[in-house]
Design an enzyme around this catalytic site. Sequence first.
Site, PDB file in Angstrom:
ATOM      1  N   SER A   1      37.284  42.468  33.065  1.00 38.71           N
ATOM      2  CA  SER A   1      38.767  41.383  33.584  1.00 38.71           C
ATOM      3  C   SER A   1      39.419  40.969  32.578  1.00 38.71           C
ATOM      4  CB  SER A   1      38.004  40.023  34.017  1.00 38.71           C
ATOM      5  OG  SER A   1      37.191  39.448  33.156  1.00 38.71           O
TER       6      SER A   1
ATOM      7  N   PRO B   1      23.244  27.184  32.038  1.00 37.53           N
ATOM      8  CA  PRO B   1      22.107  26.122  31.844  1.00 37.53           C
ATOM      9  C   PRO B   1      22.808  24.784  31.681  1.00 37.53           C
ATOM     10  CG  PRO B   1      22.153  27.856  30.092  1.00 37.53           C
ATOM     11  CD  PRO B   1      23.544  27.883  31.089  1.00 37.53           C
TER      12      PRO B   1
ATOM     13  N   LYS C   1      35.898  30.564  35.595  1.00 40.36           N
ATOM     14  CA  LYS C   1      36.643  30.910  34.808  1.00 40.36           C
ATOM     15  C   LYS C   1      37.623  29.711  34.919  1.00 40.36           C
ATOM     16  CE  LYS C   1      36.209  35.860  34.664  1.00 40.36           C
ATOM     17  NZ  LYS C   1      36.776  37.170  35.252  1.00 40.36           N
TER      18      LYS C   1
END
Length: 774
Positions: free
Chosen positions: A678, A357, A721
């Site tokens: 991960s 968002p 990330k």
Amino acid sequence: MVTIQKTTMIPILPLRGLLVYPSMVLHIDVGRSRSVAALEQAMLEDQLILLVTQKEVHDEQPHERDLHDIGTLAQVKQILKLPNGTLRVLVEGVTRASWTNYQALEKYTVVDIEVQEDTISKDMETQALMRMLLKYFEKYAESSNKITPETVQAVVDIEEPGRLADIIASHLPFKIADKQEVLEMLNVKKRLDHLIIRLHDEQEVLDLEQKISVKVKKSMERTQKEYYLREQMKAIQIELGDGEGKTGEVIELQNRIQESGMPESTQAAALKELDRYEKLPSASAESGVIRNYIEWLISLPWTEATEDRMDIAYAEQILNRDHDGLEKVKERVLEYLAVQQLKKSLRGPILCLVGPPGVGKTSLARSIAESLDRKFVRISLGGVRDESEIRGHRRTYVGAMPGRIIQGMKKAGTINPVFLLDEIDKMSNDFRGDPAAAMLEVLDPAQNNSFSDHYIEEPYDLSNVLFIATANDLSTIPGPLLDRMEVISIAGYTELEKSLITTNHLIPKQLREHGLKKAQFVMKEDAVLDIIRYYTREAGVRGLERQIATLCRKVAKVIVSGEKKRVTVNAKSLEQILGKHRFRYGQAEKENQVGVATGLAYTTVGGDTLQIEVSLVPGKGKLQLTGKLGDVMKESAQTALSYVRTQTAKLKVDADYFDTHDIHIHVPEGAVPKDGPSAGITMATAIVSAILHRPIRREVGMTGEITLRGRVLPIGGLKEKTLSAHRAGLTTIICPKDNERDLEEIPEGVREQLTFKLVSSADEVLANALEGGF
């Protein structure tokens, strides 16, 4: 009966469009000079003349070849001279006769004749044929109304078969050729049989004519009745002060339907509904339903289209003006424009902007519409559960209306708008249907040229629409729907991009919304950086905009109260206005710690960092996992522990070490659900650090999936990330070697400030993560 004595030099009278049978008395008008002379000659002799029908009616001076071979020898009964010079002659047919030796004298023509007698045998068959012929004739006379009862009675009294056939043939509406065919039939039985067949056929034709006449009469009566009633209704409406009333309204709707440009099939359906509407009373509930349906059909754009602005430089200028960064999306829009300019026609692509968002997905779609000079329509799909929201309701339901797609097209008013499908990943389904399945037809280029809405019920072309969908998480979008869209990922903004967005867009926008002028509020660059670093931690800029709005409100209060006319905000005064820092910026940890590793995670709101903590206590070899971990993350923890247990030799611990110690793995912010594979290498690193009492480097963040053999597998979301690591102040990223191709997607300014360690095994991870190496 006249006795024929003379068979040579008989005057001949050609007839046009007329044929006389034996025993037939008839008036004939004669005007041609040779015909008049032939009659005069006949009167001078024995009053006999041969009447022969011409083959062609239009021949004024017929020759031998223009006459039929058999005619009727007749007796002239009376001649009357008319005022116009023509003769009206009363003749009576005597017998059939063939002619030879055609001689054209000076005033008239004579021929030699041979009387042709009827071939007749008065037997039972002949009697039966006569009765059947009379039966058919009586029925025909009754149906046709052209033959008087007296004539019928006179015919019934005839006893001679040949004469009966001739008289009946003379009263039938035969063509001249057909009458000549009867005249040439010398066999009376054959003549009777032929007339029976012809009368049967004539009766069938007559019956059919009467049926058609009845239908036409009924139709005319109904039309006249409707016209009369309409005129009455119009008069009543005018008396009531309703002007033209419904009639005028129907005419107006009919004109609008014809001018709307809708396809022929749709126009036919609309006119059919209009006809129903006209016949229904205004008070009828169905009348309102039909009127509403017709209005929808008329108001939809069928041919109206805006002309695309094929100016790539202008489009690039608009996109750069409204958005900093987002290079991949801008490039895709410019590619579309370039192809459109070359081909002149291109089906609208279906783009799906995916990202957290606040990164500008919706505003980007609006800028695309402006750069193309197209209308912009936005519909929100968040929380839509009912399929009819997309396809519309059947008209049989109370309060039925079209779906959101058709409503959006009506709002746009053109067939080629930019159509934003906001929050397409937030749709769900229940007992009312699956709206995502309904979207398949909308977003399939092979099907949306004939989109079917349940309310409209007519195919509508959506192929010219440029559809842009937005989503936060691709995992919640069904595979078939996702397959129809071109996915463009928007990971988030770097610190530099956020700074530019704040200066160029957010501050001017909030100044306008809060009624402030540029001279009244000045924000220094260091204050902008501090807001980004210490008051927000997000992929987008929505929280950043809220903080700017808070500043504007504070400034507005100061100015209105008269304390100052101009407020300048810098890094020092920022904390006094917004309060204490909400986030830490810099190193994720202030110092290297044992058993604490920094992992990198990918969430629906962008990338984030996770602190994974491990503690070892004497026990019975139990593994405890806390922090609201998902199943996949729990399995990663078990896999990481199993790998570490195989490395006892390298770790220089006893073989029963893991049987005498309990291991507790915790991921802080325990109220937040966490899942994904991960974190495998991060958990393995934290466990090894706790076992060896070796600190983990605080500036290192890591991501990667681990196997039981210690291999490091690739992961997704590396860009997101990495941006989160950069926001957290990390300087070294450990990631799988197979993700090397993804480094190009990371903004260059971020890559230059980070060090990437590409690893393929857990040993390499430990060597780069542990203080002093492994």
